[in-house]
Design a protein around this motif. Structure first.
Motif, PDB file in Angstrom:
ATOM      1  N   ALA A 217      24.384   4.547 -12.888  1.00 36.87           N
ATOM      2  CA  ALA A 217      24.131   4.368 -11.547  1.00 36.87           C
ATOM      3  C   ALA A 217      24.889   5.425 -10.835  1.00 36.87           C
ATOM      4  CB  ALA A 217      24.638   2.989 -11.099  1.00 36.87           C
ATOM      5  N   ARG A 218      26.225   5.586 -10.819  1.00 32.34           N
ATOM      6  CA  ARG A 218      26.638   6.690 -10.224  1.00 32.34           C
ATOM      7  C   ARG A 218      26.125   7.962 -10.307  1.00 32.34           C
ATOM      8  NH1 ARG A 218      32.151   7.743  -8.584  1.00 32.34           N
ATOM      9  NH2 ARG A 218      32.068   5.554  -7.589  1.00 32.34           N
ATOM     10  N   LEU A 219      25.702   8.405 -11.336  1.00 30.08           N
ATOM     11  CA  LEU A 219      25.345   9.627 -11.637  1.00 30.08           C
ATOM     12  C   LEU A 219      23.794   9.834 -11.072  1.00 30.08           C
ATOM     13  CD1 LEU A 219      25.870  10.062 -15.498  1.00 30.08           C
ATOM     14  CD2 LEU A 219      26.677  11.562 -13.633  1.00 30.08           C
ATOM     15  N   GLU A 220      22.984   8.778 -10.988  1.00 28.75           N
ATOM     16  CA  GLU A 220      21.756   8.769 -10.480  1.00 28.75           C
ATOM     17  C   GLU A 220      21.647   8.508  -8.808  1.00 28.75           C
ATOM     18  OE1 GLU A 220      19.249   7.255 -14.207  1.00 28.75           O
ATOM     19  OE2 GLU A 220      19.518   5.704 -12.750  1.00 28.75           O
ATOM     20  N   SER A 221      22.965   8.009  -8.337  1.00 32.82           N
ATOM     21  CA  SER A 221      22.840   7.817  -6.651  1.00 32.82           C
ATOM     22  C   SER A 221      23.768   8.979  -5.944  1.00 32.82           C
ATOM     23  CB  SER A 221      23.715   6.436  -6.529  1.00 32.82           C
ATOM     24  OG  SER A 221      24.795   6.255  -7.153  1.00 32.82           O
ATOM     25  N   TYR A 222      24.597   9.638  -6.626  1.00 38.05           N
ATOM     26  CA  TYR A 222      25.404  10.822  -6.141  1.00 38.05           C
ATOM     27  C   TYR A 222      25.255  11.908  -6.532  1.00 38.05           C
ATOM     28  CZ  TYR A 222      30.000  13.071  -5.297  1.00 38.05           C
ATOM     29  OH  TYR A 222      30.999  13.797  -5.055  1.00 38.05           O
ATOM     30  N   ALA A 223      25.164  13.005  -5.570  1.00 34.00           N
ATOM     31  CA  ALA A 223      25.052  14.347  -6.202  1.00 34.00           C
ATOM     32  C   ALA A 223      26.325  15.122  -5.684  1.00 34.00           C
ATOM     33  CB  ALA A 223      23.775  14.883  -5.572  1.00 34.00           C
ATOM     34  N   PRO A 224      27.233  15.589  -6.306  1.00 38.04           N
ATOM     35  CA  PRO A 224      28.394  16.336  -5.959  1.00 38.04           C
ATOM     36  C   PRO A 224      27.841  17.371  -5.051  1.00 38.04           C
ATOM     37  CG  PRO A 224      28.520  15.991  -8.078  1.00 38.04           C
ATOM     38  CD  PRO A 224      27.226  15.429  -7.722  1.00 38.04           C
ATOM     39  N   ALA A 225      28.838  17.863  -4.187  1.00 30.42           N
ATOM     40  CA  ALA A 225      28.734  18.970  -3.244  1.00 30.42           C
ATOM     41  C   ALA A 225      28.972  20.260  -3.883  1.00 30.42           C
ATOM     42  CB  ALA A 225      29.595  19.064  -2.038  1.00 30.42           C
ATOM     43  N   TRP A 226      29.558  20.487  -5.056  1.00 26.54           N
ATOM     44  CA  TRP A 226      29.911  21.701  -5.555  1.00 26.54           C
ATOM     45  C   TRP A 226      28.903  21.984  -6.712  1.00 26.54           C
ATOM     46  CZ3 TRP A 226      33.459  17.600  -5.243  1.00 26.54           C
ATOM     47  CH2 TRP A 226      33.350  16.704  -6.274  1.00 26.54           C
ATOM     48  N   PRO A 227      28.692  23.341  -6.913  1.00 24.56           N
ATOM     49  CA  PRO A 227      27.635  23.873  -8.034  1.00 24.56           C
ATOM     50  C   PRO A 227      27.992  23.141  -9.412  1.00 24.56           C
ATOM     51  CG  PRO A 227      28.636  25.651  -7.005  1.00 24.56           C
ATOM     52  CD  PRO A 227      29.483  24.494  -6.405  1.00 24.56           C
ATOM     53  N   MET A 228      27.086  22.761 -10.133  1.00 23.15           N
ATOM     54  CA  MET A 228      27.502  22.455 -11.330  1.00 23.15           C
ATOM     55  C   MET A 228      26.835  23.215 -12.544  1.00 23.15           C
ATOM     56  SD  MET A 228      28.172  19.205 -12.558  1.00 23.15           S
ATOM     57  CE  MET A 228      28.063  18.161 -11.008  1.00 23.15           C
ATOM     58  N   PRO A 229      28.010  23.553 -13.423  1.00 21.08           N
ATOM     59  CA  PRO A 229      27.409  24.332 -14.408  1.00 21.08           C
ATOM     60  C   PRO A 229      26.542  23.560 -15.495  1.00 21.08           C
ATOM     61  CG  PRO A 229      29.856  24.449 -14.293  1.00 21.08           C
ATOM     62  CD  PRO A 229      29.235  23.383 -13.359  1.00 21.08           C
ATOM     63  N   LYS A 230      25.653  24.630 -16.181  1.00 22.13           N
ATOM     64  CA  LYS A 230      24.738  23.709 -17.034  1.00 22.13           C
ATOM     65  C   LYS A 230      25.316  22.890 -18.141  1.00 22.13           C
ATOM     66  CE  LYS A 230      21.526  25.365 -20.769  1.00 22.13           C
ATOM     67  NZ  LYS A 230      20.896  26.188 -21.790  1.00 22.13           N
ATOM     68  N   LEU A 231      26.441  23.410 -18.454  1.00 20.83           N
ATOM     69  CA  LEU A 231      27.217  22.311 -19.566  1.00 20.83           C
ATOM     70  C   LEU A 231      27.595  21.107 -19.100  1.00 20.83           C
ATOM     71  CD1 LEU A 231      29.393  24.986 -21.460  1.00 20.83           C
ATOM     72  CD2 LEU A 231      27.317  23.984 -22.108  1.00 20.83           C
ATOM     73  N   PHE A 232      27.516  20.826 -17.692  1.00 22.57           N
ATOM     74  CA  PHE A 232      27.847  19.449 -17.247  1.00 22.57           C
ATOM     75  C   PHE A 232      26.744  18.777 -16.732  1.00 22.57           C
ATOM     76  CE2 PHE A 232      32.570  21.166 -15.700  1.00 22.57           C
ATOM     77  CZ  PHE A 232      32.749  21.396 -17.117  1.00 22.57           C
ATOM     78  N   ARG A 233      25.684  19.230 -16.784  1.00 23.00           N
ATOM     79  CA  ARG A 233      24.193  18.765 -15.970  1.00 23.00           C
ATOM     80  C   ARG A 233      23.886  17.474 -16.874  1.00 23.00           C
ATOM     81  NH1 ARG A 233      21.358  24.256 -14.785  1.00 23.00           N
ATOM     82  NH2 ARG A 233      23.136  25.283 -13.608  1.00 23.00           N
ATOM     83  N   MET A 234      23.883  16.443 -16.385  1.00 22.92           N
ATOM     84  CA  MET A 234      23.554  15.136 -17.134  1.00 22.92           C
ATOM     85  C   MET A 234      22.250  14.468 -16.603  1.00 22.92           C
ATOM     86  SD  MET A 234      26.878  13.396 -18.396  1.00 22.92           S
ATOM     87  CE  MET A 234      27.975  13.531 -16.627  1.00 22.92           C
ATOM     88  N   THR A 235      21.789  15.022 -15.505  1.00 19.25           N
ATOM     89  CA  THR A 235      20.394  14.426 -14.664  1.00 19.25           C
ATOM     90  C   THR A 235      19.491  15.503 -14.601  1.00 19.25           C
ATOM     91  OG1 THR A 235      21.587  14.966 -12.455  1.00 19.25           O
ATOM     92  CG2 THR A 235      22.101  12.813 -13.399  1.00 19.25           C
ATOM     93  N   LYS A 236      18.066  14.824 -14.370  1.00 21.37           N
ATOM     94  CA  LYS A 236      17.116  15.527 -14.276  1.00 21.37           C
ATOM     95  C   LYS A 236      16.279  15.123 -13.048  1.00 21.37           C
ATOM     96  CE  LYS A 236      15.571  18.210 -18.417  1.00 21.37           C
ATOM     97  NZ  LYS A 236      14.693  18.191 -19.272  1.00 21.37           N
TER      98      LYS A 236
END
Length: 394
Positions: A217-236
């Motif tokens: 739920a946190r991943l789907e409701s919150y987008a961090p302000a910083w750039p997200m490296p490919k290796l850390f991306r868990m959402t689409k």
């Protein structure tokens, strides 16, 4: 203090059958041979039907052995336990206040990540090596990042009672030296991470990331302000990428390492599952505790038995001949103690962690046999007395 020569004391007659007591990568499971990996999907894409099936089997067997709830997601990720923890922190923190528990080296690394790299003004609850922070200060309104078991300090949290049932934040638990050896209260934990190289005796470079519904739920409701490296991306598209948790990894895994993890999980199932792995680790700690209780020159770094790790057991030298030395000389003595045992081939890689107080660190997870620890302790006494007597003569 110069070189210390080992006096020719009588050496113990018995030797550990397996001298691997490293705290990571840890001893392979009993009976392991390379032939156990014949089913590895080699020379094929990890995204092939067969490759994905082996990755999914590793995930499914992890769920079974660890008794992970059905509604939690399990993924295999890059970068060992470190990668798994950092994926969670980079993806979830920043939505609300943050607290961190720092009582050993890796917990302090997470403090650096959060405060220096992500630049979040977090509250740090710290403690010296061998102790725990004041857990009553953990807030239910804050996100919490902590290690369950301090691999470098020999200290673990005793239970999850310090985490509120009605917490508002998410808990990110680095469980890399606790999983498969200590009870993890899944209802209290939202992110759990570990690596195969610890209690499973698997290979390095791969992490396991477990997410609760609250973490999703946190991943789907919150987008961090910083750039997200490919290796850390868990959402689409604002939703968790479920393929990651079905065997489609973010980057290319070693299928040989995956097969090795499957082999270790099969072994865990054969011997009796999680309960037996915990029992074996407890028995190993008990073997060392019996020796420490009758030995004057050594003590546990964790003074409180309730907080003492049953995997990464840390010991300190308390003999006056050594404690009278300055800090650098004490560290030198501890290094020589470990190297003497390694030269004899009876204990490999048991020096204390580089940032921890001088001493020894002996892995007691389930892949280590209690009989090998029983055979080791006379060698510990032999090496210490040999070095200490020469130190006294000097």
């Amino acid at each position: 203090m110069g070189d210390i020569a080992v006096t020719d004391h009588t050496k113990p007659a018995m030797r550990p059958a397996r001298p691997e007591f490293s705290s990571g990568p840890c001893a392979k499971r009993p009976g392991w041979t390379p032939e156990n990996l014949q089913n590895a999907v080699l020379g094929r894409s990890h995204r092939s039907k067969l490759g994905k099936a082996r990755l999914k089997e590793a995930i499914d067997r992890t769920r079974q052995v660890l008794a992970v709830p059905d509604d939690f997601l399990i993924g295999i990720v890059p970068g060992s336990d470190t990668g798994a923890v950092e994926m969670a922190m980079w993806s979830m923190l920043g939505a609300r206040p943050v607290q961190l528990l720092a009582f050993e080296s890796f917990g302090k690394d997470w403090v650096t990540d959060v405060t220096k790299q992500l630049k979040i003004e977090a509250e740090v609850l710290s403690a010296a090596y061998g102790e725990l922070p004041d857990l009553t200060k953990v807030r239910k309104d804050a996100d919490l990042v902590f290690t369950w078991n301090g691999t470098t300090s020999g200290v673990r949290v005793p239970n999850g009672d310090f985490i509120a049932d009605d917490r508002e934040g998410v808990t990110i638990c680095d469980a890399t030296s606790a999983a498969f050896a200590q009870a993890l209260p899944w209802a209290k934990l939202d992110v759990v991470t570990f690596s195969w190289q610890k209690a499973l005796g698997g290979e390095a470079a791969h992490g396991v990331l477990i997410l609760s519904p609250r973490a999703v739920a946190r991943l789907e409701s919150y987008a961090p302000a910083w750039p997200m490296p490919k290796l850390f991306r868990m959402t689409k598209g604002g939703k968790v990428n479920l393929e990651i948790f079905e065997g489609a990894t973010i980057n290319t895994p070693s299928m040989l390492c995956v097969e090795d993890a499957i082999d270790a999980l099969k072994w865990a199932e054969r011997i009796g599952g999680l309960a037996e792995m915990q029992r074996r680790a407890d028995a190993n700690l008990d073997a060392l505790a019996r020796w420490v209780a009758k030995t004057e020159w050594v003590e546990f770094l964790a003074a409180d038995p309730a907080l003492r790790s049953n995997t990464s057991v840390c010991l300190k030298v308390v003999d006056p001949r050594v404690t009278a030395l300055d800090e650098a000389a004490q560290a030198d003595f501890a290094k020589k103690l470990a190297s003497t045992l390694e030269k004899e081939g009876v204990a490999l890689d048991i020096g204390g962690y580089r940032d921890a107080p001088p001493g020894l660190r002996i892995w007691c997870g389930a892949t280590v046999e209690t009989s090998d620890l029983d055979a080791l302790t006379p060698w510990l006494d032999w090496a210490f007395e040999s070095l200490a007597s020469d130190l006294q003569a000097a």
